[in-house]
Design a protein around this motif. Sequence first.
Motif, PDB file in Angstrom:
ATOM      1  N   ASP A  36       0.857  -1.174   0.000  1.00 51.98           N
ATOM      2  CA  ASP A  36       0.000   0.000   0.000  1.00 51.98           C
ATOM      3  C   ASP A  36       0.895   1.226   0.000  1.00 51.98           C
ATOM      4  O   ASP A  36       2.115   1.122   0.078  1.00 51.98           O
ATOM      5  CB  ASP A  36      -0.936   0.004   1.216  1.00 51.98           C
ATOM      6  CG  ASP A  36      -2.241   0.751   0.933  1.00 51.98           C
ATOM      7  OD1 ASP A  36      -2.202   1.700   0.126  1.00 51.98           O
ATOM      8  OD2 ASP A  36      -3.277   0.386   1.498  1.00 51.98           O
ATOM      9  N   GLY A  37       0.271   2.409  -0.081  1.00 55.81           N
ATOM     10  CA  GLY A  37       1.028   3.651  -0.160  1.00 55.81           C
ATOM     11  C   GLY A  37       0.915   4.251  -1.540  1.00 55.81           C
ATOM     12  O   GLY A  37       0.716   3.554  -2.539  1.00 55.81           O
ATOM     13  N   ALA A  38       1.020   5.579  -1.620  1.00 57.64           N
ATOM     14  CA  ALA A  38       0.844   6.276  -2.896  1.00 57.64           C
ATOM     15  C   ALA A  38       1.988   6.005  -3.865  1.00 57.64           C
ATOM     16  O   ALA A  38       1.816   6.061  -5.074  1.00 57.64           O
ATOM     17  CB  ALA A  38       0.719   7.778  -2.652  1.00 57.64           C
ATOM     18  N   GLY A  39       3.180   5.726  -3.343  1.00 59.42           N
ATOM     19  CA  GLY A  39       4.327   5.461  -4.203  1.00 59.42           C
ATOM     20  C   GLY A  39       5.276   6.630  -4.313  1.00 59.42           C
ATOM     21  O   GLY A  39       6.485   6.452  -4.403  1.00 59.42           O
ATOM     22  N   ALA A  40       4.739   7.851  -4.327  1.00 57.13           N
ATOM     23  CA  ALA A  40       5.570   9.046  -4.447  1.00 57.13           C
ATOM     24  C   ALA A  40       5.885   9.596  -3.061  1.00 57.13           C
ATOM     25  O   ALA A  40       5.014   9.663  -2.199  1.00 57.13           O
ATOM     26  CB  ALA A  40       4.853  10.107  -5.272  1.00 57.13           C
ATOM     27  N   LEU A  96      10.459   7.325   4.124  1.00 62.08           N
ATOM     28  CA  LEU A  96       9.121   6.927   3.679  1.00 62.08           C
ATOM     29  C   LEU A  96       8.306   8.088   3.134  1.00 62.08           C
ATOM     30  O   LEU A  96       7.413   7.898   2.309  1.00 62.08           O
ATOM     31  CB  LEU A  96       8.362   6.276   4.841  1.00 62.08           C
ATOM     32  CG  LEU A  96       7.072   5.551   4.476  1.00 62.08           C
ATOM     33  CD1 LEU A  96       7.364   4.334   3.601  1.00 62.08           C
ATOM     34  CD2 LEU A  96       6.314   5.120   5.729  1.00 62.08           C
ATOM     35  N   GLY A  97       8.581   9.321   3.580  1.00 63.48           N
ATOM     36  CA  GLY A  97       7.822  10.471   3.097  1.00 63.48           C
ATOM     37  C   GLY A  97       8.003  11.660   4.012  1.00 63.48           C
ATOM     38  O   GLY A  97       8.458  11.529   5.154  1.00 63.48           O
ATOM     39  N   VAL A 141       3.257   8.369   1.132  1.00 60.94           N
ATOM     40  CA  VAL A 141       4.363   7.474   1.483  1.00 60.94           C
ATOM     41  C   VAL A 141       4.695   6.547   0.319  1.00 60.94           C
ATOM     42  O   VAL A 141       3.873   6.303  -0.566  1.00 60.94           O
ATOM     43  CB  VAL A 141       4.025   6.632   2.737  1.00 60.94           C
ATOM     44  CG1 VAL A 141       3.752   7.535   3.926  1.00 60.94           C
ATOM     45  CG2 VAL A 141       2.837   5.708   2.487  1.00 60.94           C
ATOM     46  N   ALA A 142       5.918   6.032   0.340  1.00 58.00           N
ATOM     47  CA  ALA A 142       6.347   5.071  -0.672  1.00 58.00           C
ATOM     48  C   ALA A 142       5.520   3.797  -0.553  1.00 58.00           C
ATOM     49  O   ALA A 142       5.118   3.397   0.547  1.00 58.00           O
ATOM     50  CB  ALA A 142       7.832   4.753  -0.492  1.00 58.00           C
ATOM     51  N   ARG A 143       5.247   3.170  -1.685  1.00 67.20           N
ATOM     52  CA  ARG A 143       4.531   1.892  -1.651  1.00 67.20           C
ATOM     53  C   ARG A 143       5.357   0.898  -0.855  1.00 67.20           C
ATOM     54  O   ARG A 143       6.573   0.810  -1.015  1.00 67.20           O
ATOM     55  CB  ARG A 143       4.267   1.399  -3.073  1.00 67.20           C
ATOM     56  CG  ARG A 143       3.438   0.132  -3.149  1.00 67.20           C
ATOM     57  CD  ARG A 143       2.824  -0.041  -4.514  1.00 67.20           C
ATOM     58  NE  ARG A 143       1.763   0.930  -4.752  1.00 67.20           N
ATOM     59  CZ  ARG A 143       0.511   0.790  -4.318  1.00 67.20           C
ATOM     60  NH1 ARG A 143       0.172  -0.275  -3.619  1.00 67.20           N
ATOM     61  NH2 ARG A 143      -0.388   1.698  -4.580  1.00 67.20           N
ATOM     62  N   ASN A 144       4.695   0.139   0.023  1.00 70.80           N
ATOM     63  CA  ASN A 144       5.431  -0.698   0.960  1.00 70.80           C
ATOM     64  C   ASN A 144       4.582  -1.871   1.410  1.00 70.80           C
ATOM     65  O   ASN A 144       3.377  -1.920   1.147  1.00 70.80           O
ATOM     66  CB  ASN A 144       5.844   0.137   2.177  1.00 70.80           C
ATOM     67  CG  ASN A 144       4.634   0.620   2.970  1.00 70.80           C
ATOM     68  OD1 ASN A 144       4.168  -0.039   3.893  1.00 70.80           O
ATOM     69  ND2 ASN A 144       4.081   1.780   2.587  1.00 70.80           N
TER      70      ASN A 144
END
Length: 410
Positions: free
Chosen positions: A171-175, A300-301, A323-326
Amino acid sequence: MSFRTLAALFAFIIGGFAIAAGADARDRGRDRDGNWVLLATRSVDLKKEDDRIDVGTGKGRFRSVMIVGKDRLIDINRVTVATEGQPFVEKRRLKLEHGQRSRPIRFSREGQAIKHVDLSYRLHIGAAGPAKVELWGLRASPDVPTARSKSPSRTTTTAAAATAPQGEETDGAGAVMFGVLEVGSDVEQDVFKLGREYGRFGRIRLRAQGNAVQIKEVRVIYTGGAPDVLALSGEVAANEQTDWLDLKGDRFIREIHFVYAGRSRSKARLEVYGEYAESWFRPGSGTGAFSSANKGWLYLGGQSPLFVSIRRGLGYETDIVSVARNRGFKSLRLDVKNRAITLNQIKVVYSDDSSDIFAERQKVNGGTSYGPVELKSRRPIKQIEISYRSRIFDTQARGKGYAFVEFWVR
């Protein structure tokens, strides 16, 4: 044929063209209106101050949303559109009377799938309680939406990738936001410095907040090798983001140079986001070169708080951190840069919508950390919500700007 007859015939033909043109315009208008679709109808509780309207990514891609108040006054001071990219936050006030609709809130140029929309309200005496609202979306195209599967992971021939577990839930937005620049009316260029500890990025994107930013050139300087001059020249519209800009090579970024096309009439906030190179961090397996750097901590962000809360004056601003996808972590740490903050609360939201809440009201100085704290859930982190503000009076502050907070995980 007499002149009068010819004139009448000519007027009839012109009138016919005008009627046809008007019909075409009405048809085009109906087509535009037809792209607005009802996404959800909810009875929201104004006593809670915050509410969420779930949409779901299977409904297609949208460029804008609109809110309609159906039965009573609704005073909205914050709308957060959670997409598959970083969340879009609209902080302009929306005061909707009975039956009134909001202005369109455009969050994407090409269109993105919407996970959910969060509303924050301003309370009025006697106005607390349930209210009915409708959420409408403007389709990116008139095509019927279909549920989309996750994009297949890029393959690699490294041993780590060969042994990494496949199909893990993430999960996480990736950016991840790793920089914020305050673009002033007297600034023609900026240099943003980044360290090796943040990792290697495969691509970056920019987002303008408050006002448009005219950009002439973006140059990425690495710790070694030739720089990248990115294919970006023109205006980044207010409250919009650029497409992803691919970086050449798998290198650490030392600096990013921005050259502006002209002086802005007013200040704007330029946010810099990145997506990790696969060699640095692979979200599906949780492996990558990051594990041997920074004692295993991964950035992470981040986010930058204001001095004064838009919602509560000298109260606390609540931001959602992309946050980064994780696939989950054990520990979390908050680092504060540039200036002290007053920290009120940290809420870590997981993929199943459960959450951990940390911190009590306290001052965290610039250059220091809060934590690390242990995460109770090992599930993927969907987002982090932080309630805080930059401290105006700080004799140890670096510069006159806002603080920047960074979330690190291990």
